[in-house]
Scaffold this motif. Sequence first.
Motif, mmCIF file in Angstrom:
data_model
loop_
_atom_site.group_PDB
_atom_site.id
_atom_site.type_symbol
_atom_site.label_atom_id
_atom_site.label_comp_id
_atom_site.label_asym_id
_atom_site.label_seq_id
_atom_site.Cartn_x
_atom_site.Cartn_y
_atom_site.Cartn_z
ATOM 1 N N ALA A 68 0.731 -1.235 -0.005
ATOM 2 C CA ALA A 68 0.047 -0.089 0.010
ATOM 3 C C ALA A 68 0.821 1.333 0.018
ATOM 4 C CB ALA A 68 -0.844 0.170 1.320
ATOM 5 N N ARG A 69 0.409 2.390 -0.592
ATOM 6 C CA ARG A 69 1.211 3.521 -0.540
ATOM 7 C C ARG A 69 0.410 4.724 0.032
ATOM 8 N NH1 ARG A 69 1.436 4.803 -6.551
ATOM 9 N NH2 ARG A 69 -0.553 5.878 -6.054
ATOM 10 N N LYS A 70 1.125 5.575 0.932
ATOM 11 C CA LYS A 70 0.449 6.947 1.395
ATOM 12 C C LYS A 70 1.553 7.975 1.292
ATOM 13 C CE LYS A 70 -2.341 7.200 5.057
ATOM 14 N NZ LYS A 70 -2.879 7.165 6.138
ATOM 15 N N ASP A 71 1.282 9.051 0.553
ATOM 16 C CA ASP A 71 2.186 9.833 0.260
ATOM 17 C C ASP A 71 3.671 9.100 -0.240
ATOM 18 O OD1 ASP A 71 0.545 11.794 1.304
ATOM 19 O OD2 ASP A 71 1.080 11.480 3.431
ATOM 20 N N ASP A 72 4.796 9.337 0.454
ATOM 21 C CA ASP A 72 5.987 8.778 -0.119
ATOM 22 C C ASP A 72 6.360 7.530 0.685
ATOM 23 O OD1 ASP A 72 6.390 11.004 -1.650
ATOM 24 O OD2 ASP A 72 7.481 12.004 0.043
ATOM 25 N N LEU A 73 5.552 6.974 1.198
ATOM 26 C CA LEU A 73 5.586 5.720 2.066
ATOM 27 C C LEU A 73 5.167 4.455 1.194
ATOM 28 C CD1 LEU A 73 4.430 6.670 5.524
ATOM 29 C CD2 LEU A 73 6.720 6.331 4.785
ATOM 30 N N HIS A 74 5.874 3.466 1.027
ATOM 31 C CA HIS A 74 5.263 2.107 0.670
ATOM 32 C C HIS A 74 5.590 1.321 1.656
ATOM 33 C CE1 HIS A 74 5.494 4.132 -3.407
ATOM 34 N NE2 HIS A 74 4.943 3.080 -3.708
#
Length: 256
Positions: free
Chosen positions: A90-96
């Motif tokens: 999953a991805r949120k902003d620059d986080l994977h």
Amino acid sequence: MPSSSTASWAVSSVAAVPAAGPEPAPAAVAGAVLAAIHRSPHAFDMLAWYEAPQSHLLEPGQKPEHGTTLCVAGFTAHVTGWTLVDATDARKDDLHVRIEDVARNALGLNKLQSGYLFDSGNQKATVLALLGQIAERRPFDYAAALQEATPGWDFEQLIRATAHAIGWRYTTDAHNQPALTHLTGHEVAFLQLPPYPSDESLDLVVTMTAGQEGREAVAAIAPDTTLQQATGDLAEIVTALHQRLTAPTTAAEPPS
């Protein structure tokens, strides 16, 4: 089927928790997951974290289309503002981040608890019952969820619940029968004895091994015993066997 309290959460809770600001409490997340599953039951499938036609992304707030499936961890990541990008991440902003890690943290679970909630072998009703516990701020109780989902219980459910109660891993043996393993390498096998004509109790031979050593006990569980009671009884037996098998041996004193 889930209890009425679990069903009411599914109907009355909001579809998603806020994607920004402080992290929402696990109870609010669980309520949102129940609501999302209630509105998209066609998408609820415990066999994969996330699957979609042509590997489409699932954005926050986007309702899963027919053909798209999410397990409880996938639903949890989705309602907490993460974009599901593939079967595992999953991805949120620059986080994977892995979907299971997102869901574990959002629901306030440790690895053992999340292992039971995310188990692909769970019935959907069991998952909903566990979510209901979290939403209502009750203790995480796998045996109680199994009992709630199916008023009767069977041999496999008993071993699964016992594994959760004592922190061992549920597995199957060479004959595809329920078994337990421990991080120390200890293994527990269960032999279900056929009932006598006048005895409908569940009789199990419990065998624990570690290398060449082993210990054995017999558990007799009355037919009217609840799953929680049977789990407690079997957990005591397994724990006692483990203590006997791991107890240090006392060397014989030399003759005086």
